[in-house]
Write a protein that holds these residues in place. Structure first.
Motif, PDB file in Angstrom:
ATOM      1  N   CYS A   1     -45.704  42.413  61.022  1.00  0.00           N
ATOM      2  CA  CYS A   1     -47.485  41.194  61.949  1.00  0.00           C
ATOM      3  C   CYS A   1     -48.511  41.173  61.954  1.00  0.00           C
TER       4      CYS A   1
ATOM      5  N   ALA B   1     -51.057  39.130  62.541  1.00  0.00           N
ATOM      6  CA  ALA B   1     -51.804  38.726  64.399  1.00  0.00           C
ATOM      7  C   ALA B   1     -52.016  39.785  64.837  1.00  0.00           C
TER       8      ALA B   1
ATOM      9  N   CYS C   1     -52.496  38.370  68.680  1.00  0.00           N
ATOM     10  CA  CYS C   1     -52.547  38.203  69.574  1.00  0.00           C
ATOM     11  C   CYS C   1     -52.946  38.852  70.786  1.00  0.00           C
TER      12      CYS C   1
ATOM     13  N   CYS D   1     -49.559  39.730  72.941  1.00  0.00           N
ATOM     14  CA  CYS D   1     -48.798  39.921  72.361  1.00  0.00           C
ATOM     15  C   CYS D   1     -48.081  40.632  73.327  1.00  0.00           C
TER      16      CYS D   1
ATOM     17  N   TRP E   1     -46.506  45.436  65.548  1.00  0.00           N
ATOM     18  CA  TRP E   1     -47.518  44.953  64.539  1.00  0.00           C
ATOM     19  C   TRP E   1     -47.702  46.172  63.173  1.00  0.00           C
TER      20      TRP E   1
ATOM     21  N   GLY F   1     -42.430  40.780  65.950  1.00  0.00           N
ATOM     22  CA  GLY F   1     -43.272  40.582  64.980  1.00  0.00           C
ATOM     23  C   GLY F   1     -43.365  39.065  63.651  1.00  0.00           C
TER      24      GLY F   1
ATOM     25  N   SER G   1     -44.518  32.313  63.851  1.00  0.00           N
ATOM     26  CA  SER G   1     -45.788  32.451  64.988  1.00  0.00           C
ATOM     27  C   SER G   1     -46.974  31.485  63.905  1.00  0.00           C
TER      28      SER G   1
ATOM     29  N   LYS H   1     -50.102  29.129  68.313  1.00  0.00           N
ATOM     30  CA  LYS H   1     -50.754  29.490  69.093  1.00  0.00           C
ATOM     31  C   LYS H   1     -51.711  28.781  69.708  1.00  0.00           C
TER      32      LYS H   1
END
Ligand code: SF4
Length: 235
Positions: free
Chosen positions: A29, A31, A33, A36, A42, A77, A105, A128
């Protein structure tokens, strides 16, 4: 044939799209967050390698339970990070008569994303935050991929379920839901909007991974308040 990286598989999933579903959580991923739940997804080099045959054979095992609505969801992810592989997997599943969804996402979009989206029956999009600055603060990413995604989804007329995590002190207000209503008015194919209350069950995972949990000490979202916010949605 392309290979992908897989974090995990969930069988009999009931929350990531309609009906009973097999959910493939793809690894990686872009991002970060603050809330998360899956920081272990990730690292793009994590998880394990997987090929299309394995995806199809695992998906076929659930076929007796999918019924008319169910099928497969690719989540993460961020699944669009592996757009080529994702597209191939969606095509292979379609050939087996298995419907599929992409749970994205909105933090990543590249030249393979549109081709993958074109093969999916449904998109689940996690919005988000509607505000660019807060989005950046929350995810570490800009909103450009989100706007590209929305443009493609509108153009391809893909059915979409929108999901919005509601975090106390961040977006648990009437003003935010009004902004969200305005934001969603630009999306033509929204079939459902879900508000998901923040919970802090992932905190331990961060400790184990040696990562800093930015929302430490924040209480989970109050369910009554969440229900009140639901009533303000206009679609
Ligand atoms: S986009 Fe999803 S997987 Fe990636 S950091 Fe955010 S919540 Fe986690």
């Amino acid at each position: 044939m392309d290979k992908g990286r897989l974090h995990s598989i969930e069988t009999f999933g009931a929350v990531d799209g309609p009906g009973i579903r097999t959910v493939f959580f793809l690894q990686g991923c872009p991002a970060r967050c603050s809330y998360c739940h899956n920081p272990d997804t990730w690292n793009t080099g994590g998880g394990r390698e997987v090929d299309i045959d394995e995806i199809v054979s695992r998906a076929k095992r659930g076929k007796p339970y999918y019924g008319e609505d169910g099928g497969v969801t690719f989540s993460g992810g961020e699944p669009l990070l592996q757009g080529k592989f994702l597209r191939e997997a969606l095509i292979a599943l379609k050939a087996e008569g298995i419907g599929s969804a992409i749970d994205t996402s909105g933090t990543y979009f590249d030249e393979d994303s549109e081709a993958a989206i074109a093969e999916a029956d449904l998109l689940l999009l996690d919005i988000k935050h509607t505000d660019a600055a807060v989005f950046k603060e929350l995810t570490g990413r800009g909103q450009e991929p989100l706007f590209k995604l929305i443009e493609v989804i509108n153009r391809l007329e893909k059915p979409i379920w929108v999901r919005q995590v509601i975090v106390p002190g961040l977006n648990d207000t009437k003003a935010y839901i009004e902004d969200l209503n305005g934001f969603l008015s630009n999306m033509k194919t929204v079939k459902k909007v879900e508000l998901l209350g923040y919970h802090n069950m992932a905190e331990n995972k961060y400790e184990k991974l040696g990562l800093d949990y930015r929302l430490k000490g924040l209480e989970p979202m109050d369910q009554k308040r969440l229900q009140q916010l639901y009533t303000l949605l206009t679609r």
